[in-house]
Design a protein around this motif. Structure first.
Motif, PDB file in Angstrom:
ATOM      1  N   PRO A  33      18.971  38.266  34.890  1.00 46.43           N
ATOM      2  CA  PRO A  33      18.689  38.551  33.474  1.00 46.43           C
ATOM      3  C   PRO A  33      17.962  39.870  33.335  1.00 46.43           C
ATOM      4  CG  PRO A  33      17.998  36.301  34.077  1.00 46.43           C
ATOM      5  CD  PRO A  33      18.367  37.007  35.335  1.00 46.43           C
ATOM      6  N   ASN A  34      18.307  40.612  32.268  1.00 48.01           N
ATOM      7  CA  ASN A  34      17.646  41.877  31.958  1.00 48.01           C
ATOM      8  C   ASN A  34      17.813  42.907  33.049  1.00 48.01           C
ATOM      9  OD1 ASN A  34      16.618  40.696  29.583  1.00 48.01           O
ATOM     10  ND2 ASN A  34      14.931  39.809  30.747  1.00 48.01           N
ATOM     11  N   SER A  35      18.763  42.697  33.964  1.00 49.51           N
ATOM     12  CA  SER A  35      18.920  43.670  35.050  1.00 49.51           C
ATOM     13  C   SER A  35      19.985  44.687  34.751  1.00 49.51           C
ATOM     14  CB  SER A  35      19.266  42.942  36.353  1.00 49.51           C
ATOM     15  OG  SER A  35      20.524  42.318  36.240  1.00 49.51           O
ATOM     16  N   GLY A  36      20.726  44.513  33.684  1.00 50.24           N
ATOM     17  CA  GLY A  36      21.811  45.424  33.394  1.00 50.24           C
ATOM     18  C   GLY A  36      21.372  46.637  32.644  1.00 50.24           C
ATOM     19  N   SER A  37      22.347  47.508  32.423  1.00 44.17           N
ATOM     20  CA  SER A  37      22.111  48.704  31.617  1.00 44.17           C
ATOM     21  C   SER A  37      21.886  48.285  30.175  1.00 44.17           C
ATOM     22  CB  SER A  37      23.324  49.629  31.732  1.00 44.17           C
ATOM     23  OG  SER A  37      23.317  50.585  30.726  1.00 44.17           O
ATOM     24  N   SER A  38      21.310  49.199  29.428  1.00 39.36           N
ATOM     25  CA  SER A  38      21.137  48.918  28.008  1.00 39.36           C
ATOM     26  C   SER A  38      22.460  48.956  27.279  1.00 39.36           C
ATOM     27  CB  SER A  38      20.160  49.928  27.405  1.00 39.36           C
ATOM     28  OG  SER A  38      20.645  51.233  27.586  1.00 39.36           O
ATOM     29  N   ALA A  39      23.461  49.600  27.865  1.00 37.85           N
ATOM     30  CA  ALA A  39      24.791  49.663  27.252  1.00 37.85           C
ATOM     31  C   ALA A  39      25.546  48.407  27.647  1.00 37.85           C
ATOM     32  CB  ALA A  39      25.528  50.916  27.711  1.00 37.85           C
ATOM     33  N   LEU A  40      25.344  47.319  26.888  1.00 39.53           N
ATOM     34  CA  LEU A  40      25.883  46.020  27.281  1.00 39.53           C
ATOM     35  C   LEU A  40      27.319  45.821  26.832  1.00 39.53           C
ATOM     36  CD1 LEU A  40      22.789  43.777  26.466  1.00 39.53           C
ATOM     37  CD2 LEU A  40      23.514  44.624  28.691  1.00 39.53           C
ATOM     38  N   GLU A  41      27.747  46.508  25.784  1.00 33.26           N
ATOM     39  CA  GLU A  41      29.036  46.227  25.181  1.00 33.26           C
ATOM     40  C   GLU A  41      30.204  46.288  26.167  1.00 33.26           C
ATOM     41  OE1 GLU A  41      30.499  44.317  22.305  1.00 33.26           O
ATOM     42  OE2 GLU A  41      28.427  44.998  22.244  1.00 33.26           O
ATOM     43  N   PRO A  42      30.316  47.317  27.030  1.00 35.47           N
ATOM     44  CA  PRO A  42      31.458  47.364  27.943  1.00 35.47           C
ATOM     45  C   PRO A  42      31.570  46.132  28.829  1.00 35.47           C
ATOM     46  CG  PRO A  42      30.316  49.465  27.910  1.00 35.47           C
ATOM     47  CD  PRO A  42      29.460  48.510  27.159  1.00 35.47           C
ATOM     48  N   THR A  43      30.441  45.521  29.194  1.00 37.75           N
ATOM     49  CA  THR A  43      30.483  44.360  30.092  1.00 37.75           C
ATOM     50  C   THR A  43      31.059  43.128  29.411  1.00 37.75           C
ATOM     51  OG1 THR A  43      28.238  43.642  29.526  1.00 37.75           O
ATOM     52  CG2 THR A  43      28.465  45.225  31.328  1.00 37.75           C
ATOM     53  N   LYS A  44      31.201  43.172  28.073  1.00 34.89           N
ATOM     54  CA  LYS A  44      31.743  42.019  27.350  1.00 34.89           C
ATOM     55  C   LYS A  44      33.231  42.188  27.034  1.00 34.89           C
ATOM     56  CE  LYS A  44      27.268  41.050  25.157  1.00 34.89           C
ATOM     57  NZ  LYS A  44      26.544  40.928  23.871  1.00 34.89           N
ATOM     58  N   SER A  45      33.779  43.341  27.384  1.00 31.59           N
ATOM     59  CA  SER A  45      35.173  43.615  27.032  1.00 31.59           C
ATOM     60  C   SER A  45      36.124  42.717  27.813  1.00 31.59           C
ATOM     61  CB  SER A  45      35.506  45.081  27.318  1.00 31.59           C
ATOM     62  OG  SER A  45      36.887  45.319  27.132  1.00 31.59           O
ATOM     63  N   THR A  46      37.104  42.174  27.116  1.00 35.68           N
ATOM     64  CA  THR A  46      38.124  41.340  27.766  1.00 35.68           C
ATOM     65  C   THR A  46      39.442  42.089  27.940  1.00 35.68           C
ATOM     66  OG1 THR A  46      38.767  40.435  25.606  1.00 35.68           O
ATOM     67  CG2 THR A  46      37.115  39.205  26.872  1.00 35.68           C
ATOM     68  N   GLU A  47      39.452  43.364  27.638  1.00 39.12           N
ATOM     69  CA  GLU A  47      40.673  44.159  27.819  1.00 39.12           C
ATOM     70  C   GLU A  47      41.056  44.166  29.293  1.00 39.12           C
ATOM     71  OE1 GLU A  47      42.535  48.496  26.511  1.00 39.12           O
ATOM     72  OE2 GLU A  47      40.364  48.182  26.512  1.00 39.12           O
ATOM     73  N   VAL A  48      42.334  43.995  29.579  1.00 34.82           N
ATOM     74  CA  VAL A  48      42.808  43.879  30.959  1.00 34.82           C
ATOM     75  C   VAL A  48      42.954  45.262  31.586  1.00 34.82           C
ATOM     76  CG1 VAL A  48      44.661  43.076  32.455  1.00 34.82           C
ATOM     77  CG2 VAL A  48      43.975  41.713  30.468  1.00 34.82           C
ATOM     78  N   LEU A  49      42.311  45.436  32.717  1.00 38.31           N
ATOM     79  CA  LEU A  49      42.361  46.697  33.449  1.00 38.31           C
ATOM     80  C   LEU A  49      43.383  46.639  34.580  1.00 38.31           C
ATOM     81  CD1 LEU A  49      41.210  49.516  34.016  1.00 38.31           C
ATOM     82  CD2 LEU A  49      39.341  48.441  35.272  1.00 38.31           C
ATOM     83  N   ALA A  50      43.508  45.472  35.201  1.00 40.75           N
ATOM     84  CA  ALA A  50      44.472  45.296  36.293  1.00 40.75           C
ATOM     85  C   ALA A  50      44.812  43.819  36.409  1.00 40.75           C
ATOM     86  CB  ALA A  50      43.898  45.817  37.604  1.00 40.75           C
ATOM     87  N   THR A  51      45.966  43.548  36.990  1.00 38.28           N
ATOM     88  CA  THR A  51      46.398  42.175  37.228  1.00 38.28           C
ATOM     89  C   THR A  51      46.743  42.033  38.702  1.00 38.28           C
ATOM     90  OG1 THR A  51      47.306  42.052  34.999  1.00 38.28           O
ATOM     91  CG2 THR A  51      48.016  40.372  36.563  1.00 38.28           C
ATOM     92  N   VAL A  52      46.215  40.986  39.333  1.00 40.29           N
ATOM     93  CA  VAL A  52      46.447  40.734  40.762  1.00 40.29           C
ATOM     94  C   VAL A  52      46.946  39.310  40.922  1.00 40.29           C
ATOM     95  CG1 VAL A  52      45.436  40.697  43.070  1.00 40.29           C
ATOM     96  CG2 VAL A  52      44.578  42.318  41.371  1.00 40.29           C
ATOM     97  N   GLY A  53      48.213  39.166  41.300  1.00 32.46           N
ATOM     98  CA  GLY A  53      48.778  37.835  41.506  1.00 32.46           C
ATOM     99  C   GLY A  53      48.633  36.935  40.299  1.00 32.46           C
ATOM    100  N   GLY A  54      48.752  37.503  39.101  1.00 27.74           N
ATOM    101  CA  GLY A  54      48.647  36.713  37.881  1.00 27.74           C
ATOM    102  C   GLY A  54      47.236  36.579  37.347  1.00 27.74           C
ATOM    103  N   GLU A  55      46.238  37.040  38.076  1.00 30.22           N
ATOM    104  CA  GLU A  55      44.845  36.977  37.617  1.00 30.22           C
ATOM    105  C   GLU A  55      44.423  38.348  37.113  1.00 30.22           C
ATOM    106  OE1 GLU A  55      41.920  34.998  40.039  1.00 30.22           O
ATOM    107  OE2 GLU A  55      43.492  34.104  41.256  1.00 30.22           O
ATOM    108  N   ASP A  56      43.710  38.342  35.982  1.00 29.88           N
ATOM    109  CA  ASP A  56      43.308  39.595  35.357  1.00 29.88           C
ATOM    110  C   ASP A  56      41.953  40.075  35.864  1.00 29.88           C
ATOM    111  OD1 ASP A  56      45.601  39.604  33.827  1.00 29.88           O
ATOM    112  OD2 ASP A  56      44.640  38.607  32.111  1.00 29.88           O
TER     113      ASP A  56
END
Length: 677
Positions: A33-56
Motif C-alpha cells: 500500500p502507498n508504494s506506487g507512484s502518484s500517477a495511479l491512473e495508468p495502473t488501472k487501465s484495462t486496455e490490452v497491450l499484448a495477448t499470450v496464449g489467449g491471456e491478456d
C-alpha cells in the motif's frame, strides 16, 4: 492447511510466473500500500497491450510492473532512470510475456501449485525460528490486518507465491536430467585460477599520433578537403575576466577549535559515523553468454541471504561468502571488505555507496560491474570521534565561509569593473583581499562559442549564460560561478558565424590528420613490434622506438580487466594457450587498440585447492548449467508460440503509451567500483 487463509482457495489457481531473473522481487515484495507512484491512473487501465496464449497483458499490468521496478531501484537513492539501468519498455513487456509463457507451460505439464503448497510456503515465510506463525493475534487466529500490513495487496501476494512455486516446479522438471562433467568443471577452474605475469604494449592511435609530424602542405590539403567540417555556425566571443579563487579567499580565515567543536556537536548522528562495515560476495562472469546464468545465481544467493526476515546476520552472510564468492581476498574472511565505506557525494555512481542507504543487516540486490556481480551486506556503523572529524570539519567550514567571502568579493569587483572597464586595475585593488597575485586574477579566453571547452573553466552553462548578453567590446557581465571560484567577464572581441581561416583551426586540423594517419598504421605497428621482439623482455625497447609504453601486469587472471584495456575472450583464449617466455604472434584487437602480449611466467592453478572446493564448485557449475538449460527451454517455448501466432503485441498501444510518458534522463556513466574503500 491454514483455514484462516480463506482467500488462498480462489487465488492460488491464478498462476502467473513470478520470477524472471531481473524482476523477481518486484511484484511479490513491492506490491505494498502507498508504494506506487502518484500517477495511479495508468495502473488501472484495462486496455490490452499484448495477448499470450489467449491471456491478456493490460496496460495496467505493465504500468504496475514498471512502477515496482522503479521502486526497487529507488531503494538505492537518487533519481534513477529505468533507461539508465537498461529497462526499456520493450524489455519490461518481454518480461511480462515470459511470465505468461512460463505459467502456461507449467499448467500444460500439470505443474501448478496446490493450495497446500501455497499455504505451506506462506507459513514458512512468516514463521519465526521456532516455526510459529507470526501473523496471528493473541487468540492464535490469523490477524488479517497484520497480514495485509506485511504484504499489501493480499491477492497479488498470493499469486506471487503460487508463481514462485510453479516456476520452481517447471525449472526442476526441465533441468532434472542436467549433468556436468568434473573434467569440464576442473578445466574452468584451471582457466579462472591460472595466473600470468605479463609484459604488454597497447598500440593506440593516440600514442602513435604523438610521433607523427604532418607537413604544412598536408595540413592545408586536409583543411581544403574538409573545410566545411570546421564551419562555425554561431558567433564567437573572446572574453577577459577577473577571477576570484574561493580556496585562496578562505585561507585567510581563522577558525578556532571551539567553532569546530560546535560544528561537530551540531552534526546529525549519521554524519558522526566514520563509515560502515561491508561484506561482499563476488561472482565473476567468465563469458558474456553466461551473464544471465551468473545473474540468476546471484539472485538466488540474495534470496538465501535475506531469508524470511529480509536481513542477514554477519555469520550467515560469511558462510555464503566463503562458499560462493569468487574474490579470494575477501571470501576467506567471510566477505569482509577492508576498511569502512563512508558517504561520498562525489561518488554517486560508486556501488558501495548504495550500502549506506540500507539498514544494518540488509543486503543489496546483485550489482553488475564489468565482469562480475557484487552482493553487498551492510554491517554496523563505525563512530567518528571529534578528533578524527576535526580535519574534515576544518576543510568544510573553511570552504563554506570561503565561498561566502569570495562571493561578496566578486560582487564588489564586478561593480568596480563596470566603472573602470579595466580588469588589471580591478585585480590590483582586490588582490590583497583575494589572497592572490594580480597577474593570477586576470585571465583571457580564446574565441569561444556555446559548448566549447574553455581553458580553466571547461564546458560551463553558467559561464555561457553570463557572457551571452555581452555584445559590444568592454561590456561587463554579472559575476558567475566557475571551477574553484568566481569570474567577472568582459567582452574583448566578437566574430560572427563563418568558415574559419586555416590558421584559426590549424591545431584541430593537425590533430585530425595525426589521428587519421595513426589509425591506418595501428595493425602494421603492432606486427612490427612483434617481429622485433623475440622474448617478452624485448618489448620494452621495441615499444620505446614507436613512442609506446611497455607495461607490466603481475598475477593476471583470465576474464579480468588488463589495466585500462578491458577484458575479452579475444584476449583470454590465445593467452591461456600460450607458454611462458613467448610473445603472442598475433596482436589482439580490443577497444579500438591493438595489444601485444608477452608472457614472462605462467603459474598453473592449484588443483589441490580444487579438490578442497570440489563439491561447491561442482554444485555451482551444476546450478549454472541448469539455469542455462531452463532459460534456453523458455526461449524455445516462446519462439514456438510466436511462430504459431499465440503471442501478439499491440505495438500501436505500446507506441501511444510511450508518447504519453515524459522522456527519461540521458544515461549516466556506468558505475565504477572504488579502488579503495
Amino acid at each position: 492447511m491454514l483455514k484462516q487463509l480463506s482467500r488462498f482457495e480462489r487465488t492460488s489457481k491464478v498462476l502467473i510466473l513470478g520470477f524472471v531473473a531481473l524482476m523477481a522481487v518486484s511484484l511479490v515484495l513491492f506490491f505494498r500500500p502507498n508504494s506506487g507512484s502518484s500517477a495511479l491512473e495508468p495502473t488501472k487501465s484495462t486496455e490490452v497491450l499484448a495477448t499470450v496464449g489467449g491471456e491478456d497483458i493490460t496496460v495496467g499490468e505493465f504500468a504496475t510492473q514498471k512502477q515496482n521496478i522503479q521502486q526497487q531501484f529507488s531503494r538505492f537513492g537518487g533519481q534513477i532512470s529505468l533507461t539508465q539501468m537498461g529497462y526499456t519498455d520493450q524489455r519490461i513487456l518481454d518480461g511480462l510475456i515470459l511470465k505468461k509463457v512460463t505459467v502456461q507451460e507449467a499448467l500444460r505439464l500439470g505443474l501448478g501449485a496446490s493450495d497446500a503448497e501455497v499455504n505451506e510456503r506462506i507459513r514458512r515465510t512468516f514463521s519465526d525460528v521456532s516455526g510459529k506463525l507470526t501473523l496471528v493475534d493473541a487468540s492464535g487466529k490469523l490477524d488479517m490486518s497484520k497480514y495485509q500490513e506485511r504484504v499489501g495487496d493480499v491477492a497479488a501476494f498470493e499469486r506471487g507465491v503460487a508463481e514462485d512455486i510453479a516456476r520452481e516446479k517447471l525449472e526442476a522438471f526441465v533441468a532434472a536430467s542436467v549433468r556436468i562433467s568434473e573434467d569440464d568443471v576442473q578445466l574452468e577452474y584451471k582457466r579462472k585460477n591460472t595466473s600470468f605475469d605479463l609484459t604488454y604494449v597497447v598500440v593506440s592511435a593516440d600514442k602513435l599520433a604523438e610521433k607523427i609530424q604532418p607537413t604544412d602542405d598536408e595540413l592545408k590539403a586536409y583543411y581544403d578537403k574538409h573545410k566545411t567540417d570546421y564551419n562555425i555556425l554561431v558567433p564567437q566571443k573572446k572574453i577577459k575576466y577577473v577571477f576570484i579563487d574561493q580556496d585562496k579567499s578562505g585561507q585567510k580565515l581563522q577558525i578556532s577549535d571551539k567553532e569546530l567543536k560546535d560544528e561537530y556537536d551540531g552534526l546529525k548522528p549519521e554524519y558522526k559515523q566514520a563509515g560502515v562495515k561491508v561484506q561482499q560476495i563476488v561472482l565473476r562472469v567468465a563469458r558474456a553468454d553466461l551473464d544471465a546464468t551468473v545473474k540468476a545465481k546471484a539472485d538466488d544467493l540474495v534470496a538465501k541471504a535475506r531469508g524470511a526476515s529480509e536481513t542477514s546476520t554477519e555469520e550467515a552472510f560469511a558462510e555464503l561468502a566463503k562458499g560462493n564468492s569468487e574474490d579470494p581476498a575477501t571470501a576467506k574472511n567471510g566477505g569482509q571488505v577492508n576498511g569502512v565505506v563512508k558517504k561520498n557525494p562525489n561518488k554517486t555512481d560508486d556501488p558501495y555507496q548504495k550500502v549506506l542507504d540500507l539498514q544494518p543487516g540488509e543486503v543489496t540486490d546483485p550489482i553488475k560491474y564489468k565482469n562480475a556481480y557484487f552482493i553487498l551486506r551492510r554491517g554496523e556503523s563505525v563512530p567518528k570521534t571529534f578528533e578524527v572529524a576535526k580535519v574534515e570539519l576544518l576543510v568544510s567550514l573553511r570552504n563554506r565561509r570561503g565561498y561566502a567571502v569570495a562571493q561578496k568579493l566578486a560582487q564588489r569587483a564586478q561593480d568596480r569593473l563596470k566603472e573602470t572597464k579595466d580588469p588589471a586595475k580591478v585585480a590590483q585593488e582586490f588582490a590583497a583581499e583575494a589572497n592572490m597575485a594580480p597577474a593570477d586574477m586576470v585571465r583571457e579566453t580564446p574565441f569561444v562559442k556555446p559548448g566549447d571547452d574553455v581553458p580553466n573553466i571547461g564546458s560551463s552553462q553558467q559561464f555561457e549564460e553570463a557572457i551571452a548578453p555581452l555584445e559590444n567590446p568592454n561590456d561587463v557581465g554579472e559575476r558567475t560561478g566557475i571551477k574553484n571560484g568566481f569570474a567577472i567577464p568582459m567582452l574583448v572581441e566578437k566574430k560572427g558565424p563563418r568558415i574559419p581561416e586555416f590558421d584559426e583551426v590549424k591545431d584541430k586540423v593537425a590533430t585530425a590528420v595525426k589521428q587519421e594517419k595513426a589509425k591506418s598504421q595501428l595493425e602494421d605497428k603492432a606486427k612490427e613490434l612483434i617481429a622485433n621482439a623475440k622474448t617478452p623482455g624485448d618489448l620494452k625497447a621495441g615499444a620505446a622506438k614507436l613512442g609506446l609504453e611497455a607495461k607490466a601486469e603481475a598475477s593476471y587472471k583470465l576474464a579480468t580487466p588488463l589495466g585500462d584495456s578491458g577484458s575479452s575472450v579475444l584476449l583470454d583464449d590465445p593467452l591461456y594457450a600460450a607458454k611462458a617466455g613467448e610473445v603472442l604472434q598475433t596482436p589482439v584487437f580490443l577497444n579500438q587498440n591493438y595489444i601485444v602480449l608477452g608472457i614472462n611466467t605462467r603459474t598453473e592453478a592449484d588443483l589441490a585447492e580444487f579438490a578442497k572446493q570440489r563439491e561447491s564448485l561442482m554444485q555451482s557449475a551444476l546450478t549454472e548449467r541448469k539455469n542455462q538449460v531452463f532459460e534456453d527451454y523458455l526461449t524455445a517455448v516462446r519462439r514456438s508460440m510466436e511462430q504459431n501466432g499465440k503471442i501478439k503485441v499491440h505495438k500501436d498501444v505500446l507506441a501511444a503509451m510511450q508518447e504519453e510518458e515524459a522522456p527519461e534522463a540521458l544515461p549516466r556513466q556506468r558505475p565504477r567500483l572504488p579502488v579503495t574503500k
